[in-house]
Design an enzyme around this catalytic site. Structure first.
Site, PDB file in Angstrom:
ATOM      1  N   MET A  12       0.838  -1.195   0.000  1.00  0.00           N
ATOM      2  CA  MET A  12       0.000   0.000   0.000  1.00  0.00           C
ATOM      3  C   MET A  12       0.877   1.251   0.000  1.00  0.00           C
ATOM      4  SD  MET A  12      -3.536  -0.729   1.988  1.00  0.00           S
ATOM      5  CE  MET A  12      -2.961  -0.470   3.655  1.00  0.00           C
ATOM      6  N   HIS A  54       9.332  -3.503   3.640  1.00  0.00           N
ATOM      7  CA  HIS A  54       8.872  -3.754   2.271  1.00  0.00           C
ATOM      8  C   HIS A  54      10.045  -4.151   1.374  1.00  0.00           C
ATOM      9  CE1 HIS A  54       5.624  -0.875   3.638  1.00  0.00           C
ATOM     10  NE2 HIS A  54       4.898  -1.869   3.165  1.00  0.00           N
ATOM     11  N   GLN A 101     -10.481  -2.335   2.525  1.00  0.00           N
ATOM     12  CA  GLN A 101     -10.044  -2.956   3.777  1.00  0.00           C
ATOM     13  C   GLN A 101      -9.990  -1.981   4.944  1.00  0.00           C
ATOM     14  OE1 GLN A 101      -6.190  -4.007   1.892  1.00  0.00           O
ATOM     15  NE2 GLN A 101      -5.281  -3.489   3.871  1.00  0.00           N
TER      16      GLN A 101
END
Length: 291
Positions: free
Chosen positions: A30, A37, A61
Site C-alpha cells: 500500500m 517492504h 479494507q
C-alpha cells in the site's frame, strides 16, 4: 523499471515474460515503503527472475474513513526505492481501475472463520477487503510466487487459506518481521507517531517478549498473563486494543497438544494503532527473547 496504472498493458508485459519462461514474483503493498517492504522485494528476487510490485491503498479494507484519508501516500519516494531495488514492474492502479463499478457492486472474496476471528472480529469487513484485493491482484499479475510479511500474521494465514480454497497456482512466502534497532516492528504507520510517542512505541514489543518468556517458563494462565501485559502497556500510556495467545497453526485457543503458539498484539499510541506478533515454541526452555 516499467510503471503501469492500467491493467491491459501490464497483462501484455506479463504474457511476454511468461512466453520467455520467466518466473514471476509479486509483492503487493500500500506504499509508504520502508525497510520491511524492501526486504520483501529482496526475498522475491531470490525466488524468481522477474519482480513485480504494486502500490495501491485499498479502500475496501479500511473500516475508518479517517484512517484511509490519513494513510501516508509517498508515490514518488516509493518509486525511487523500488527503482533502486531493481524491481522490474510497478503496478499503480487507482480505486477506479480496481473497482470500476464502485465498492458496493464489487464481487468479493470472503475466507470464512479466519476472517471473522481475532482482529477480524473487531474490524468487520477488513479481511474481506484484503482477500478480495489480493485475489484480484493475483488474477491481474499471475505470479508464480508472492511474498508477504509475517508481521501481519493473521493476514498471511488468511491469504494462504484463500490460495488453498481457490486452488490458486501461486506459492506464498512468509517473510520475518523487520524491526527497528529498538525492537519496534517496521510499519508505514510509524511515520504518524509524534517524537514522544515514537520513544514509547517499543514498549509493545518488549511486553510481547515478556509474555513469551513467561510462557516458555511454563506459565499457562493466559487470561491473567494478558491482564498483566495490558497493565504494562497502560503504564507506558499505550491503550491495549487486542492481546491474543493462540495456537500458531490453527489460530484457535491453545490446547495441551499445542507446541507452537503465537502472541498477537495491537495497541493504540495516540491515534496510531500498532500491531505485532511473536511465535513461541512452548517446548523451548531458553530465554533468549528476554530483555
Amino acid at each position: 523499471m516499467d510503471i503501469f496504472s492500467e491493467i491491459l498493458p501490464l497483462r501484455e508485459q506479463i504474457k511476454t515474460w511468461k512466453r520467455e519462461g520467466k518466473r514471476i514474483a509479486f509483492v503487493p503493498t500500500m506504499g509508504n515503503l520502508h525497510e520491511g517492504h524492501l526486504t520483501l522485494i529482496r526475498t522475491a528476487r531470490e525466488h524468481a527472475d522477474i519482480v513485480v510490485a504494486s502500490i495501491f491503498v485499498n479502500p475496501m479494507q479500511f473500516n475508518n474513513v479517517d484512517d484511509l484519508t490519513n494513510y501516508p501516500r509517498t508515490m514518488d519516494e516509493d518509486v525511487e526505492k523500488l527503482t533502486s531495488e531493481n524491481v522490474d514492474l510497478v503496478f499503480t492502479p487507482t480505486p477506479e481501475i480496481m473497482y470500476p463499478e464502485g465498492l458496493e457492486k464489487q464481487t468479493t472474496v470472503d475466507v470464512p472463520v479466519i476472517s471473522t476471528i481475532l482482529e477480524g472480529a473487531s474490524r468487520p469487513g477488513h479481511f474481506k477487503g484484503v482477500s478480495t484485493v489480493v485475489n484480484k491482484l493475483f488474477n491481474i499479475v499471475q505470479p508464480d510466487v508472492a511474498c508477504f510479511g509475517e508481521k501481519d500474521f493473521q493476514q498471511l494465514a488468511l491469504i494462504r487459506q484463500m490460495v488453498i480454497d481457490m486452488a490458486l497456482d501461486v506459492e506464498i512466502v512468509g517473510v520475518p518481521t523487520v524491526r527497528e534497532m529498538d525492537g519496534l516492528a517496521m510499519s508505514s504507520r510509524n511515520n504518524l507517531l509524534t517524537l514522544n510517542e515514537r520513544q514509547r512505541a517499543p514498549v509493545l514489543a518488549r511486553t510481547m517478549r515478556w509474555i513469551s518468556s513467561q510462557m516458555r517458563g511454563g506459565r499457562n494462565d493466559y487470561l491473567s498473563l494478558i491482564e498483566d501485559a495490558s497493565d504494562q502497556l497502560r503504564a507506558a500510556d499505550l491503550q491495549p486494543d487486542e492481546i491474543f495467545i493462540r495456537d500458531a497453526r490453527t489460530l484457535q485457543e491453545p490446547t495441551e497438544e499445542t507446541t507452537q503458539a503465537v502472541i498477537l498484539m495491537a495497541a493504540f499510541l495516540g491515534q496510531v494503532r500498532l500491531i505485532d506478533n511473536l511465535v513461541v515454541e512452548l517446548s523451548a526452555t531458553s530465554s533468549d527473547e528476554e530483555e
